[in-house]
Design a protein around this motif. Structure first.
Motif, PDB file in Angstrom:
ATOM      1  N   PHE A 172       0.978  -1.249   0.008  1.00 43.57           N
ATOM      2  CA  PHE A 172      -0.173   0.045   0.030  1.00 43.57           C
ATOM      3  C   PHE A 172       0.810   1.194  -0.079  1.00 43.57           C
ATOM      4  CE2 PHE A 172      -2.319  -3.301   2.508  1.00 43.57           C
ATOM      5  CZ  PHE A 172      -3.335  -3.465   1.622  1.00 43.57           C
ATOM      6  N   ALA A 173       2.097   1.246  -0.693  1.00 44.64           N
ATOM      7  CA  ALA A 173       2.811   2.403  -0.598  1.00 44.64           C
ATOM      8  C   ALA A 173       2.332   3.524  -1.215  1.00 44.64           C
ATOM      9  CB  ALA A 173       4.238   2.081  -1.454  1.00 44.64           C
ATOM     10  N   ALA A 174       1.296   3.333  -2.280  1.00 43.25           N
ATOM     11  CA  ALA A 174       0.870   4.585  -2.984  1.00 43.25           C
ATOM     12  C   ALA A 174      -0.267   5.285  -2.044  1.00 43.25           C
ATOM     13  CB  ALA A 174       0.379   4.184  -4.335  1.00 43.25           C
ATOM     14  N   LYS A 175      -0.814   4.502  -1.007  1.00 44.05           N
ATOM     15  CA  LYS A 175      -2.047   5.039  -0.232  1.00 44.05           C
ATOM     16  C   LYS A 175      -1.334   5.779   0.988  1.00 44.05           C
ATOM     17  CE  LYS A 175      -5.188   1.479  -1.483  1.00 44.05           C
ATOM     18  NZ  LYS A 175      -6.159   2.228  -1.914  1.00 44.05           N
ATOM     19  N   LYS A 176      -2.498   6.626   1.302  1.00 41.62           N
ATOM     20  CA  LYS A 176      -2.085   7.632   2.619  1.00 41.62           C
ATOM     21  C   LYS A 176      -2.544   6.864   3.652  1.00 41.62           C
ATOM     22  CE  LYS A 176      -2.565  12.321   4.255  1.00 41.62           C
ATOM     23  NZ  LYS A 176      -3.083  13.613   3.934  1.00 41.62           N
ATOM     24  N   HIS A 177      -3.669   6.151   3.681  1.00 32.28           N
ATOM     25  CA  HIS A 177      -4.251   5.637   4.836  1.00 32.28           C
ATOM     26  C   HIS A 177      -4.654   3.935   4.311  1.00 32.28           C
ATOM     27  CE1 HIS A 177      -4.711   9.774   6.174  1.00 32.28           C
ATOM     28  NE2 HIS A 177      -4.051   9.324   7.193  1.00 32.28           N
ATOM     29  N   VAL A 178      -4.594   3.168   5.455  1.00 35.60           N
ATOM     30  CA  VAL A 178      -5.480   2.005   5.032  1.00 35.60           C
ATOM     31  C   VAL A 178      -6.310   1.349   6.225  1.00 35.60           C
ATOM     32  CG1 VAL A 178      -3.124   0.618   5.688  1.00 35.60           C
ATOM     33  CG2 VAL A 178      -4.859  -0.404   4.169  1.00 35.60           C
ATOM     34  N   ALA A 179      -7.397   0.769   6.084  1.00 37.38           N
ATOM     35  CA  ALA A 179      -8.051   0.224   7.366  1.00 37.38           C
ATOM     36  C   ALA A 179      -7.626  -1.096   7.826  1.00 37.38           C
ATOM     37  CB  ALA A 179      -9.558  -0.027   6.747  1.00 37.38           C
ATOM     38  N   THR A 180      -7.153  -1.017   9.186  1.00 35.59           N
ATOM     39  CA  THR A 180      -6.494  -2.103   9.907  1.00 35.59           C
ATOM     40  C   THR A 180      -7.531  -3.243   9.712  1.00 35.59           C
ATOM     41  OG1 THR A 180      -5.606  -0.734  11.219  1.00 35.59           O
ATOM     42  CG2 THR A 180      -5.683  -3.019  11.977  1.00 35.59           C
ATOM     43  N   ALA A 181      -8.871  -3.114   9.947  1.00 33.42           N
ATOM     44  CA  ALA A 181      -9.952  -4.021   9.848  1.00 33.42           C
ATOM     45  C   ALA A 181      -9.942  -4.893   8.557  1.00 33.42           C
ATOM     46  CB  ALA A 181     -11.390  -3.682  10.159  1.00 33.42           C
ATOM     47  N   ARG A 182      -9.714  -4.219   7.552  1.00 33.26           N
ATOM     48  CA  ARG A 182      -9.657  -4.757   6.208  1.00 33.26           C
ATOM     49  C   ARG A 182      -8.713  -5.717   5.902  1.00 33.26           C
ATOM     50  NH1 ARG A 182     -11.863  -0.244   1.835  1.00 33.26           N
ATOM     51  NH2 ARG A 182     -13.743   0.099   2.717  1.00 33.26           N
ATOM     52  N   ILE A 183      -7.437  -5.311   6.559  1.00 30.26           N
ATOM     53  CA  ILE A 183      -6.059  -6.122   6.512  1.00 30.26           C
ATOM     54  C   ILE A 183      -6.368  -7.446   7.117  1.00 30.26           C
ATOM     55  CG2 ILE A 183      -3.807  -6.252   6.949  1.00 30.26           C
ATOM     56  CD1 ILE A 183      -3.534  -3.318   6.200  1.00 30.26           C
ATOM     57  N   LEU A 184      -6.895  -7.320   8.413  1.00 31.22           N
ATOM     58  CA  LEU A 184      -7.077  -8.598   9.209  1.00 31.22           C
ATOM     59  C   LEU A 184      -8.342  -9.358   8.855  1.00 31.22           C
ATOM     60  CD1 LEU A 184      -7.066  -6.616  12.800  1.00 31.22           C
ATOM     61  CD2 LEU A 184      -5.358  -7.933  11.743  1.00 31.22           C
ATOM     62  N   LYS A 185      -9.184  -8.673   8.052  1.00 29.98           N
ATOM     63  CA  LYS A 185      -9.929  -9.574   7.521  1.00 29.98           C
ATOM     64  C   LYS A 185      -9.550 -10.294   6.462  1.00 29.98           C
ATOM     65  CE  LYS A 185     -14.694  -9.344   5.244  1.00 29.98           C
ATOM     66  NZ  LYS A 185     -15.657  -8.483   4.813  1.00 29.98           N
ATOM     67  N   ASP A 186      -8.630  -9.901   5.314  1.00 22.20           N
ATOM     68  CA  ASP A 186      -7.818 -10.395   4.337  1.00 22.20           C
ATOM     69  C   ASP A 186      -7.059 -11.724   5.207  1.00 22.20           C
ATOM     70  OD1 ASP A 186      -9.323  -8.735   2.690  1.00 22.20           O
ATOM     71  OD2 ASP A 186      -7.320  -7.512   2.482  1.00 22.20           O
ATOM     72  N   ILE A 187      -6.626 -11.520   6.138  1.00 27.23           N
ATOM     73  CA  ILE A 187      -5.772 -12.660   6.706  1.00 27.23           C
ATOM     74  C   ILE A 187      -6.629 -13.820   6.996  1.00 27.23           C
ATOM     75  CG2 ILE A 187      -4.352 -13.337   8.477  1.00 27.23           C
ATOM     76  CD1 ILE A 187      -3.279 -10.453   8.686  1.00 27.23           C
ATOM     77  N   ARG A 188      -7.565 -13.618   7.671  1.00 29.52           N
ATOM     78  CA  ARG A 188      -8.605 -14.732   8.136  1.00 29.52           C
ATOM     79  C   ARG A 188      -9.332 -15.258   6.656  1.00 29.52           C
ATOM     80  NH1 ARG A 188     -11.011 -10.357  11.342  1.00 29.52           N
ATOM     81  NH2 ARG A 188      -9.920 -10.060  13.268  1.00 29.52           N
ATOM     82  N   THR A 189      -9.504 -14.798   5.724  1.00 28.31           N
ATOM     83  CA  THR A 189     -10.295 -15.096   4.737  1.00 28.31           C
ATOM     84  C   THR A 189      -9.210 -15.902   3.872  1.00 28.31           C
ATOM     85  OG1 THR A 189     -10.125 -13.360   3.676  1.00 28.31           O
ATOM     86  CG2 THR A 189     -12.185 -13.757   4.965  1.00 28.31           C
TER      87      THR A 189
END
Length: 452
Positions: free
Chosen positions: A435-452
């Motif tokens: 996500f180098a090009a983004k200013k912010h990223v949602a922690t919940a979405r990253i954790l959700k990707d790990i679980r799925t």
């Protein structure tokens, strides 16, 4: 033992906070602190705001009981002046007053530490080690009008601290309101304080001709890392092998230093060639000393130099457990006064910690954080619940009485509450490429990707 029904409850639940309150009363008794100010600055008739009141207010800030001088003043119902008057006095407080306060607490508490058996064994019997280190007071916010348009970080001052590693006490500080002052420019008062058989430990910034000759002329000794360009000599011996330490191999030679007016001084240069480079990439450390080889050989000198790192936990304790750099103190005089009060309170903390070690000699190392947290959270309630005159008797105690009381109180502590946590090995910092090009990223979405 102090007798008070309410105090007994605190002694059972939070004994180290009680020990700290008693030690503060012993080290910073009101009459003694005011007399100290008069001796340092000069007496002044009709003074409404006493120095002891300023010290009390600032001590609640550096001990993290109140977040600011304003909050401390508002919480003091019998304050004889306005908050503005407190600010005015704080902003012109002489730096000598804070330094005198540190010397006073060290002199007051050293006999207590020795009486309780809290001092570490002397590394060089018959000599007194003193570690010298500098500290730039951290930059402050630009709240002062002249600083509003300043882009650079405003530095309110520079200090030198003298630590006795055997006692864990700061013996003295030297302050300058010039934040750009070189540490060497503050060495004059240090040289004047040198006593016979002192052994001064310091880094390369203090390895100057004036300092080494000044220490030697007063009957003292030094163990300093050699600076590449500050000493000159007219003779050097051949290098001789001197064994090895746990970190590298040792060689040694003698130098004949040239000082002011052509004076000479024969010293030893100990070279430690490291098995592994330091974090700065150094592979060789050279130490200059005039300690006789019969007192300390090359290996002992190398180990002794490493002793200077014991000053780092002091600065860490002043920063994390206490609050030695209050970022709202933009005026240099105020910032340096706050630092002096913090170092004085750090001496009080050192005595309380030593009492805990003596009372529980087999316990695991105790956490500065948890002891400091108890002191900061309990002292306000302790002062409300226990009448102030309960502590008056402590001021007149001898060092032996104070030592016995501190140990008796510390024995009540349940050391499991204060045990330091063991830290695991440091993990290498991963490269942050996602996500180098983004200013912010949602922690919940990253954790959700790990679980799925």
């Amino acid at each position: 033992m102090l007798l008070n029904a309410v105090l007994s409850r605190f002694l059972t639940a939070t004994p180290l906070a009680v020990a700290a309150r008693g030690a503060l009363e012993y080290a910073l008794a009101t009459d003694a602190v005011d007399a100290l100010f008069d001796q340092t600055v000069g007496p002044r008739a009709g003074r409404t705001l006493l120095f002891s009141t300023c010290v009390d207010l600032m001590s609640t800030v550096v001990c993290r009981i109140h977040p600011s001088i304003h909050a401390a003043a508002r919480a003091t119902p019998d304050l004889p002046v306005t908050v503005s008057d407190v600010y005015a006095r704080r902003n012109r407080m002489p730096s000598a007053a804070g330094a005198a306060l540190v010397r006073h607490t060290a002199a007051r508490l050293e006999p207590v530490l020795r009486a309780m058996g809290g001092a570490a064994p002397d590394r060089l019997p018959g000599y007194r080690l003193k570690i010298l280190d500098g500290n730039h007071v951290a930059k402050t916010p630009r709240r002062l009008q002249p600083l509003r348009d300043v882009a650079a970080g405003p530095l309110p001052g520079q200090t030198l601290v003298v630590l006795d590693p055997a006692l864990g006490l700061a013996l003295d500080i030297v302050c300058s309101d010039d934040g750009h002052a070189q540490e060497r420019a503050l060495l004059g008062p240090i040289v004047a304080s040198v006593a016979p058989r002192d052994v001064w430990l310091g880094d390369r910034n203090f390895c100057t001709t004036g300092f080494v000759f000044g220490v030697s002329d007063r009957g003292g000794y030094f163990v300093l890392r050699r600076h590449a360009s500050t000493l000159s000599w007219d003779h050097e011996s051949d290098w001789q092998a001197a064994g090895r330490t746990a970190t590298g191999t040792l060689t040694e030679q003698t130098l004949t230093l040239i000082g002011p007016g052509g004076a000479t001084l024969v010293v030893r240069r100990v070279r430690l060639t490291l098995d592994r480079p330091t974090e700065d990439g150094d592979t060789v450390i050279e130490i200059v000393t005039n300690v006789p080889v019969a007192v300390a050989d090359a290996g002992a000198i190398a180990d002794l130099y490493l002793e200077r790192w014991t000053v780092e936990p002091l600065f860490q304790r002043l920063t994390t457990v206490l609050q030695c750099e209050v970022n709202t103190l933009g005026y240099p005089a105020a910032a340096l006064f706050g630092f002096g009060v913090a170092v004085a309170c750090g001496n009080v903390y050192a005595v309380v910690a030593a009492a805990a070690r003596v009372a529980h000699p087999t316990a695991a190392p105790l956490s500065d954080y948890h002891i400091g947290l108890e002191i900061a959270t309990i002292l306000p309630g302790l002062d409300i619940a226990v009448p102030a005159d309960t502590w008056d008797v402590i001021r007149e105690w001898s060092a032996a009485q104070m030592a016995a009381w501190l140990i008796a109180v510390a024995r009540r502590a349940k050391v499991a509450r204060y045990r330091a946590a063991k830290r695991g090995p440091k993990k290498p910092k991963p490269r942050r490429t996602r996500f180098a090009a983004k200013k912010h990223v949602a922690t919940a979405r990253i954790l959700k990707d790990i679980r799925t």
